[in-house]
Scaffold this active site. Structure first.
Site, short mmCIF file in Angstrom:
data_model
loop_
_atom_site.label_atom_id
_atom_site.label_comp_id
_atom_site.label_asym_id
_atom_site.label_seq_id
_atom_site.Cartn_x
_atom_site.Cartn_y
_atom_site.Cartn_z
N VAL A 1 -31.32 43.43 -6.80
CA VAL A 1 -31.94 43.57 -5.47
C VAL A 1 -33.46 43.63 -5.61
CG1 VAL A 1 -32.00 44.88 -3.33
CG2 VAL A 1 -29.87 44.71 -4.62
N ASP A 2 -33.94 44.32 -6.64
CA ASP A 2 -35.38 44.32 -6.92
C ASP A 2 -35.88 42.90 -7.15
OD1 ASP A 2 -36.27 46.99 -6.76
OD2 ASP A 2 -35.39 47.45 -8.70
N TYR A 3 -35.14 42.14 -7.96
CA TYR A 3 -35.58 40.78 -8.28
C TYR A 3 -35.61 39.92 -7.02
CZ TYR A 3 -36.05 36.31 -10.64
OH TYR A 3 -36.51 35.08 -11.05
#
Length: 408
Positions: free
Chosen positions: A180-182
């Site tokens: 999700v960060d990516y």
């Protein structure tokens, strides 16, 4: 060499940890000058996220770990204590000449320092100001902090990830990497690039770009979430089963496993032939893909028995000849030893002060006219403070005075 796509763009990066730094790194790869602001002494929170750290030739402890190294190449590191008035002045002065400012503080945190969008816009009306948060700038959850795993859970990703119900270990499962960060980093980059284009094409207006992990993970569920929106039912966890064509999943062979995705009826017929069971292609339960989805457990069980007869390499070779998508289940050592991965240059070497042949993962975008050919190592903490502050009139004596007061 041709100029990189973002040559001439200047970015002030106040993001930390992963989503924001990944976005800024992508823009830096593409040619933007990225000035990363870090806390004196500690730096980006990611520097303290644990081993492995690079080995110092003199055996000293350092803060250059894998978490930091993966998201901060091609940047300049400037240490500034933004909790001080002098530090805030430095950031505002730098922002005057920047095209983009990025931050991932809690909503409202930077307002008390006059480093929020309205304050920066007052001194640079054309600024593209990107805020990366867990839950966005508005809504009841806006004040909350958010980390990748929390958003995987809250956004529904974990509800559709994991072993099939009834199998050992069934239940919600987190995706391994901080996916999700990516994805949020990618959305941030897209938002910034779109805002830059709008500014250039439509009269020089800047704007505030609001990107958050919660929105991103929900949007990423695409056809899974659309199933719910169409019929009101949450799709079940499918383990390694595919998301369209059937059969698709991991199959055990005599010496390991492979991943198979049968994408259409023609591929199914050819796969049955490879497996020595051509009669399956005319079985009324399996003729059409919709039939195979309905009878998924049955065809998966039959295929499981057939694949157990021979080794992985045999099946992969035969499936490749038949034009059926399949692949081995590689660990990282196998990924980076793969001849195709090597031919694509996915592992790049940079000269880092602590390791002269440090390996990094290259930017995944390939350009024909403006290729990304050179990578600079993620900077040591504060490595560029003196040089960058010189561009806004801070001479060596002034920088030293600020150091003594721990402002830089």
């Amino acid at each position: 060499m041709s100029a990189l796509p973002l040559s001439g763009i200047k970015i002030l990066d106040l993001t930390r940890v992963l989503a924001g730094p990944l976005s800024a790194q992508m823009l830096a790869d593409l040619g933007a000058e990225v000035i990363k602001i870090e806390r004196p002494g500690g730096g980006d929170d990611a520097r303290a996220f644990g081993p492995p750290y690079l080995k110092d030739p003199e055996g000293k402890a350092n803060n250059n770990n894998s978490f930091y190294l993966c998201a901060n190449r091609n940047k300049k590191s400037v240490t500034v204590n933004i909790a001080t008035a002098e530090g805030q002045d430095i950031v505002r002065e730098l922002a005057k000449s920047c095209d983009v400012m990025m931050e991932n503080y809690k909503v409202g945190d930077l307002k008390r320092y006059r480093l929020d969008y309205e304050s920066i816009r007052a001194i640079n009306p054309g600024i593209i100001y990107c805020s990366v948060t867990g839950f966005g700038q508005t809504g009841p959850y806006a004040p909350r902090a958010g980390y990748d795993a929390i958003l995987q859970a809250m956004g529904g990703l974990m509800s559709v990830t994991g072993h099939l119900d009834g199998e050992p270990g069934a239940g919600p499962m987190k995706v391994g990497p901080s996916i999700v960060d990516y994805m949020t980093g990618m959305n941030s980059s897209i938002g910034i690039l779109a805002a830059l284009y709008h500014r250039k094409a439509n009269g020089g207006e800047g704007q505030h770009v609001d990107v958050c992990l919660f929105d991103t993970v929900i949007a990423s569920l695409s056809h899974y979430a659309q199933i719910f929106l169409v019929n009101g039912q949450t799709p079940p966890r499918r383990g390694t089963w595919g998301n369209g064509g059937m059969p698709a999943g991991v199959f055990r062979c005599t010496d390991g496993e492979l991943m198979l995705v049968v994408g259409n009826d023609g591929q199914f017929q050819r796969t049955c032939a490879v497996l020595g069971a051509p009669e399956l292609a005319t079985d009324p339960r399996f003729v059409k893909n919709n039939d195979r989805v309905v009878h998924g457990k049955e065809i998966m069980a039959i295929f499981a028995g057939l694949f157990l007869k021979k080794p992985v390499a045999h099946w992969l070779d035969e499936l490749e000849k038949a034009g059926v998508p399949s692949g081995p289940i590689n660990d990282f050592s196998q990924v980076f030893a793969d001849p195709h991965v090597q031919s694509r240059g996915m592992q790049v070497k940079v000269d880092h002060p602590l390791q002269h042949d440090l390996s990094l993962i290259r930017n995944a975008i390939t350009f024909s006219g403006t290729p990304v050919k050179e990578y600079r190592a993620p900077p040591l903490l504060g490595a560029d403070t003196k040089d960058v502050l010189a561009t806004i009139g801070y001479d060596e004596a002034k920088v030293e005075a600020l150091k003594e007061k721990k402002i830089v």
